[in-house]
Design a protein around this motif. Structure first.
Motif, PDB file in Angstrom:
ATOM      1  N   GLY A   1       1.930   4.939   8.570  1.00 13.71           N
ATOM      2  CA  GLY A   1       0.539   5.038   8.996  1.00 13.71           C
ATOM      3  C   GLY A   1      -0.417   4.170   8.215  1.00 13.71           C
ATOM      4  O   GLY A   1      -1.641   4.298   8.375  1.00 13.71           O
ATOM      5  N   LEU A   2       0.093   3.275   7.376  1.00 11.97           N
ATOM      6  CA  LEU A   2      -0.775   2.488   6.502  1.00 11.97           C
ATOM      7  C   LEU A   2      -1.032   1.069   7.017  1.00 11.97           C
ATOM      8  O   LEU A   2      -1.712   0.296   6.353  1.00 11.97           O
ATOM      9  N   GLY A   3      -0.488   0.744   8.187  1.00 10.64           N
ATOM     10  CA  GLY A   3      -0.677  -0.603   8.721  1.00 10.64           C
ATOM     11  C   GLY A   3      -2.132  -0.928   8.987  1.00 10.64           C
ATOM     12  O   GLY A   3      -2.619  -2.011   8.637  1.00 10.64           O
ATOM     13  N   GLN A   4      -2.859   0.007   9.616  1.00  8.02           N
ATOM     14  CA  GLN A   4      -4.268  -0.237   9.901  1.00  8.02           C
ATOM     15  C   GLN A   4      -5.092  -0.342   8.627  1.00  8.02           C
ATOM     16  O   GLN A   4      -6.028  -1.139   8.545  1.00  8.02           O
ATOM     17  N   ALA A   5      -4.711   0.458   7.630  1.00 14.45           N
ATOM     18  CA  ALA A   5      -5.427   0.394   6.355  1.00 14.45           C
ATOM     19  C   ALA A   5      -5.263  -0.987   5.709  1.00 14.45           C
ATOM     20  O   ALA A   5      -6.210  -1.538   5.146  1.00 14.45           O
ATOM     21  N   SER A   6      -4.078  -1.553   5.807  1.00 22.07           N
ATOM     22  CA  SER A   6      -3.857  -2.876   5.225  1.00 22.07           C
ATOM     23  C   SER A   6      -4.662  -3.940   5.972  1.00 22.07           C
ATOM     24  O   SER A   6      -5.170  -4.885   5.359  1.00 22.07           O
ATOM     25  N   GLU A   7      -4.809  -3.787   7.289  1.00 21.77           N
ATOM     26  CA  GLU A   7      -5.611  -4.743   8.051  1.00 21.77           C
ATOM     27  C   GLU A   7      -7.088  -4.670   7.646  1.00 21.77           C
ATOM     28  O   GLU A   7      -7.759  -5.706   7.522  1.00 21.77           O
ATOM     29  N   ILE A   8      -7.583  -3.464   7.444  1.00 23.46           N
ATOM     30  CA  ILE A   8      -8.978  -3.288   7.016  1.00 23.46           C
ATOM     31  C   ILE A   8      -9.172  -3.886   5.627  1.00 23.46           C
ATOM     32  O   ILE A   8     -10.170  -4.565   5.353  1.00 23.46           O
TER      33      ILE A   8
ATOM     34  N   LEU B   1       0.847  -1.194   0.000  1.00 21.51           N
ATOM     35  CA  LEU B   1       0.000   0.000   0.000  1.00 21.51           C
ATOM     36  C   LEU B   1       0.879   1.239   0.000  1.00 21.51           C
ATOM     37  O   LEU B   1       1.808   1.362   0.808  1.00 21.51           O
ATOM     38  N   MET B   2       0.573   2.144  -0.912  1.00 21.17           N
ATOM     39  CA  MET B   2       1.356   3.370  -1.067  1.00 21.17           C
ATOM     40  C   MET B   2       0.488   4.577  -0.700  1.00 21.17           C
ATOM     41  O   MET B   2      -0.698   4.621  -1.021  1.00 21.17           O
ATOM     42  N   PRO B   3       1.065   5.560  -0.032  1.00 17.15           N
ATOM     43  CA  PRO B   3       0.284   6.752   0.351  1.00 17.15           C
ATOM     44  C   PRO B   3      -0.088   7.586  -0.863  1.00 17.15           C
ATOM     45  O   PRO B   3       0.580   7.544  -1.904  1.00 17.15           O
ATOM     46  N   GLY B   4      -1.187   8.351  -0.725  1.00 20.51           N
ATOM     47  CA  GLY B   4      -1.616   9.229  -1.805  1.00 20.51           C
ATOM     48  C   GLY B   4      -0.645  10.384  -2.014  1.00 20.51           C
ATOM     49  O   GLY B   4       0.103  10.766  -1.111  1.00 20.51           O
ATOM     50  N   THR B   5      -0.661  10.923  -3.200  1.00 18.11           N
ATOM     51  CA  THR B   5       0.285  11.998  -3.544  1.00 18.11           C
ATOM     52  C   THR B   5       0.089  13.245  -2.681  1.00 18.11           C
ATOM     53  O   THR B   5       1.041  13.979  -2.414  1.00 18.11           O
TER      54      THR B   5
ATOM     55  N   THR C   1     -10.240   1.272  -3.360  1.00 19.48           N
ATOM     56  CA  THR C   1     -10.833   2.524  -3.848  1.00 19.48           C
ATOM     57  C   THR C   1     -12.255   2.704  -3.321  1.00 19.48           C
ATOM     58  O   THR C   1     -12.644   3.814  -2.908  1.00 19.48           O
ATOM     59  N   ALA C   2     -13.034   1.618  -3.306  1.00 15.58           N
ATOM     60  CA  ALA C   2     -14.421   1.716  -2.835  1.00 15.58           C
ATOM     61  C   ALA C   2     -14.469   2.095  -1.359  1.00 15.58           C
ATOM     62  O   ALA C   2     -15.306   2.922  -0.944  1.00 15.58           O
ATOM     63  N   LEU C   3     -13.616   1.521  -0.540  1.00 12.81           N
ATOM     64  CA  LEU C   3     -13.589   1.847   0.882  1.00 12.81           C
ATOM     65  C   LEU C   3     -13.260   3.324   1.107  1.00 12.81           C
ATOM     66  O   LEU C   3     -13.863   3.988   1.966  1.00 12.81           O
ATOM     67  N   GLN C   4     -12.319   3.827   0.335  1.00  7.24           N
ATOM     68  CA  GLN C   4     -11.924   5.231   0.510  1.00  7.24           C
ATOM     69  C   GLN C   4     -12.972   6.185  -0.050  1.00  7.24           C
ATOM     70  O   GLN C   4     -13.179   7.280   0.502  1.00  7.24           O
ATOM     71  N   ASN C   5     -13.641   5.772  -1.115  1.00  7.72           N
ATOM     72  CA  ASN C   5     -14.728   6.611  -1.642  1.00  7.72           C
ATOM     73  C   ASN C   5     -15.873   6.701  -0.641  1.00  7.72           C
ATOM     74  O   ASN C   5     -16.486   7.772  -0.463  1.00  7.72           O
ATOM     75  N   GLN C   6     -16.164   5.581   0.023  1.00  6.21           N
ATOM     76  CA  GLN C   6     -17.215   5.592   1.037  1.00  6.21           C
ATOM     77  C   GLN C   6     -16.856   6.508   2.195  1.00  6.21           C
ATOM     78  O   GLN C   6     -17.735   7.109   2.822  1.00  6.21           O
ATOM     79  N   ALA C   7     -15.569   6.623   2.497  1.00  7.50           N
ATOM     80  CA  ALA C   7     -15.124   7.492   3.586  1.00  7.50           C
ATOM     81  C   ALA C   7     -14.929   8.932   3.132  1.00  7.50           C
ATOM     82  O   ALA C   7     -14.567   9.795   3.953  1.00  7.50           O
ATOM     83  N   GLY C   8     -15.159   9.227   1.851  1.00  8.97           N
ATOM     84  CA  GLY C   8     -15.031  10.582   1.340  1.00  8.97           C
ATOM     85  C   GLY C   8     -13.598  11.064   1.215  1.00  8.97           C
ATOM     86  O   GLY C   8     -13.335  12.273   1.306  1.00  8.97           O
ATOM     87  N   VAL C   9     -12.665  10.163   1.003  1.00 15.64           N
ATOM     88  CA  VAL C   9     -11.261  10.546   0.864  1.00 15.64           C
ATOM     89  C   VAL C   9     -11.039  11.119  -0.532  1.00 15.64           C
ATOM     90  O   VAL C   9     -11.402  10.481  -1.530  1.00 15.64           O
ATOM     91  N   PRO C  10     -10.465  12.308  -0.667  1.00 16.90           N
ATOM     92  CA  PRO C  10     -10.192  12.875  -1.990  1.00 16.90           C
ATOM     93  C   PRO C  10      -9.292  11.958  -2.807  1.00 16.90           C
ATOM     94  O   PRO C  10      -8.463  11.224  -2.274  1.00 16.90           O
ATOM     95  N   ALA C  11      -9.444  12.010  -4.109  1.00  9.26           N
ATOM     96  CA  ALA C  11      -8.689  11.115  -4.990  1.00  9.26           C
ATOM     97  C   ALA C  11      -7.183  11.284  -4.817  1.00  9.26           C
ATOM     98  O   ALA C  11      -6.431  10.299  -4.852  1.00  9.26           O
ATOM     99  N   THR C  12      -6.723  12.512  -4.628  1.00 10.13           N
ATOM    100  CA  THR C  12      -5.276  12.735  -4.509  1.00 10.13           C
ATOM    101  C   THR C  12      -4.707  12.252  -3.184  1.00 10.13           C
ATOM    102  O   THR C  12      -3.491  12.111  -3.043  1.00 10.13           O
ATOM    103  N   ALA C  13      -5.585  12.017  -2.213  1.00 13.44           N
ATOM    104  CA  ALA C  13      -5.129  11.539  -0.903  1.00 13.44           C
ATOM    105  C   ALA C  13      -5.350  10.051  -0.712  1.00 13.44           C
ATOM    106  O   ALA C  13      -5.006   9.503   0.342  1.00 13.44           O
ATOM    107  N   GLN C  14      -5.915   9.399  -1.717  1.00 11.58           N
ATOM    108  CA  GLN C  14      -6.251   7.991  -1.565  1.00 11.58           C
ATOM    109  C   GLN C  14      -5.008   7.097  -1.647  1.00 11.58           C
ATOM    110  O   GLN C  14      -4.085   7.340  -2.425  1.00 11.58           O
TER     111      GLN C  14
END
Length: 208
Positions: free
Chosen positions: A66-73, A47-51, A137-150
């Motif tokens: 900070g991406l460890g929890q995201a990978s678990e989800i 998993l790579m952080p958004g730009t 992508t679907a999980l982040q869209n549901q959370a309202g994360v901007p595309a550049t931060a995904q």
């Protein structure tokens, strides 16, 4: 029955012994043919952080902490029944495993696939990698994360070809061989003893 007597009984019934061993060999071949080989293939996903979260000119690999929890989800979502069924659809006998890499604390995931053919394993692995990106992508869209931060999923490593695994076949053949030889030896010892007992009960003129 001691060892010498047992060996003599095998020598007396050597034709039966050959027949029993031939039958065991036939059963081993049948067992080998009945158990199909399996193929395995794996890939590593990072998993790579958004730009937007990386400073201009910054190294993205320095911002993985900070991406460890995201990978678990994401792993939990990939292991849901609905996602797994979609990935395995049309490929009976295939299995897939998605998990965090236990060898690292970073957001590294491993995808392992096994199946009855190289084509099935390749198709399931490709479908899994696509599902990882789509689910992320679907999980982040549901959370309202901007595309550049995904967060993005990057295939870090991948095996170019599937690995043929014969372990299951060899285990079954070994089990049949050991069981067949053991039953053959025990059975011949019993038959020899039974025949000798009958011969002792016959008049001398009828004995061998």
């Amino acid at each position: 029955m001691n060892l010498n007597n047992f060996l003599r009984s095998l020598a007396r019934r050597w034709l039966l012994l050959l027949g029993a061993l031939a039958l065991t060999a036939t059963l081993c071949f049948a067992a080998y043919s009945a158990v199909p080989p399996s193929y395995e293939r794996a890939a590593s996903i990072l998993l790579m952080p958004g730009t937007q979260t990386i400073p201009v000119g910054g190294n993205p690999y320095l911002y993985l902490g900070g991406l460890g929890q995201a990978s678990e989800i994401l792993v939990a979502a990939m292991n849901s029944n609905s996602v797994r069924q979609d990935i395995l659809l049309g490929h009976p006998g295939a299995e897939i495993s998605v998990a965090r890499d236990p060898a690292t604390s970073g957001p590294l995931m491993t995808v392992s696939v096994s199946g009855p053919s190289d084509a099935a394993v390749t198709a399931v692995l490709d479908r899994a990698q696509t599902a990882i990106s789509e689910t992320l992508t679907a999980l982040q869209n549901q959370a309202g994360v901007p595309a550049t931060a995904q967060i993005n999923a990057l295939q870090l490593t991948g095996e170019p070809t599937s690995v043929l695994v014969l372990k299951d076949q060899f285990q079954v053949v070994a089990l049949v061989a050991v069981g067949g030889v053991a039953l053959s030896l025990l059975g011949l010892g019993f038959i020899d003893g039974l025949l000798l007992s009958r011969q002792r009960g016959l008049p001398a003129s009828f004995r061998e």
